[in-house]
Motif scaffolding. Sequence first.
Motif, PDB file in Angstrom:
ATOM      1  N   ASN A 107     -10.574  -8.119  -1.539  1.00 14.81           N
ATOM      2  CA  ASN A 107     -10.947  -6.712  -1.702  1.00 14.81           C
ATOM      3  C   ASN A 107     -10.618  -5.899  -0.453  1.00 14.81           C
ATOM      4  O   ASN A 107     -10.188  -4.750  -0.558  1.00 14.81           O
ATOM      5  N   ILE A 108     -10.824  -6.479   0.712  1.00 15.49           N
ATOM      6  CA  ILE A 108     -10.465  -5.782   1.962  1.00 15.49           C
ATOM      7  C   ILE A 108      -8.958  -5.553   2.005  1.00 15.49           C
ATOM      8  O   ILE A 108      -8.503  -4.439   2.312  1.00 15.49           O
ATOM      9  N   LEU A 109      -8.186  -6.572   1.680  1.00 17.97           N
ATOM     10  CA  LEU A 109      -6.735  -6.436   1.704  1.00 17.97           C
ATOM     11  C   LEU A 109      -6.259  -5.418   0.671  1.00 17.97           C
ATOM     12  O   LEU A 109      -5.345  -4.629   0.935  1.00 17.97           O
ATOM     13  N   GLU A 110      -6.897  -5.402  -0.483  1.00 22.54           N
ATOM     14  CA  GLU A 110      -6.542  -4.454  -1.520  1.00 22.54           C
ATOM     15  C   GLU A 110      -6.821  -3.015  -1.069  1.00 22.54           C
ATOM     16  O   GLU A 110      -6.012  -2.118  -1.273  1.00 22.54           O
ATOM     17  N   GLN A 111      -7.977  -2.811  -0.440  1.00 25.41           N
ATOM     18  CA  GLN A 111      -8.321  -1.481   0.069  1.00 25.41           C
ATOM     19  C   GLN A 111      -7.341  -1.027   1.147  1.00 25.41           C
ATOM     20  O   GLN A 111      -6.969   0.128   1.214  1.00 25.41           O
ATOM     21  N   ASP A 112      -6.944  -1.982   2.008  1.00 26.77           N
ATOM     22  CA  ASP A 112      -6.020  -1.646   3.096  1.00 26.77           C
ATOM     23  C   ASP A 112      -4.638  -1.284   2.564  1.00 26.77           C
ATOM     24  O   ASP A 112      -3.900  -0.557   3.214  1.00 26.77           O
ATOM     25  N   ASN A 113      -4.287  -1.808   1.394  1.00 26.42           N
ATOM     26  CA  ASN A 113      -2.977  -1.519   0.814  1.00 26.42           C
ATOM     27  C   ASN A 113      -2.941  -0.208   0.044  1.00 26.42           C
ATOM     28  O   ASN A 113      -1.884   0.219  -0.397  1.00 26.42           O
ATOM     29  N   LYS A 114      -4.100   0.413  -0.140  1.00 27.33           N
ATOM     30  CA  LYS A 114      -4.148   1.672  -0.895  1.00 27.33           C
ATOM     31  C   LYS A 114      -3.821   2.853  -0.016  1.00 27.33           C
ATOM     32  O   LYS A 114      -3.950   2.908   1.123  1.00 27.33           O
TER      33      LYS A 114
END
Length: 114
Positions: A107-114
């Motif tokens: 989830n952290i990585l997904e947020q950072d990719n947004k």
Amino acid sequence: MNDYFDNLDEIEKNLKYFITNHREIYESYENFGKLVHEKGGPLDEKTRWLIKVALSADCQNEYSLTTHIKKAFCGGCTKEEIEHALLLVAPTAGFPKMMKGLLVLRNILEQDNK
């Protein structure tokens, strides 16, 4: 990432309350944590953060786990190193705790990719 925590606002409000009403205790606690992290022994920065990631996953404290994962990235850890630390949780603390830790990382990585 904020969407992942149903009670993130409450956690942050409670921390703000604690800091406002018990500043000296909070500052002492923060100083203790910093001293243990920086002066407690010979472990390098990355290793210390990876240990904290694994411990937070074991404790299932999502707020701490999120903080420690983000600080591990800032401390030079790679996604692969953090993921390995989380995988190491499974044999000792249990597969579900490891899986929850992986979910937080993703989830952290997904947020950072947004």
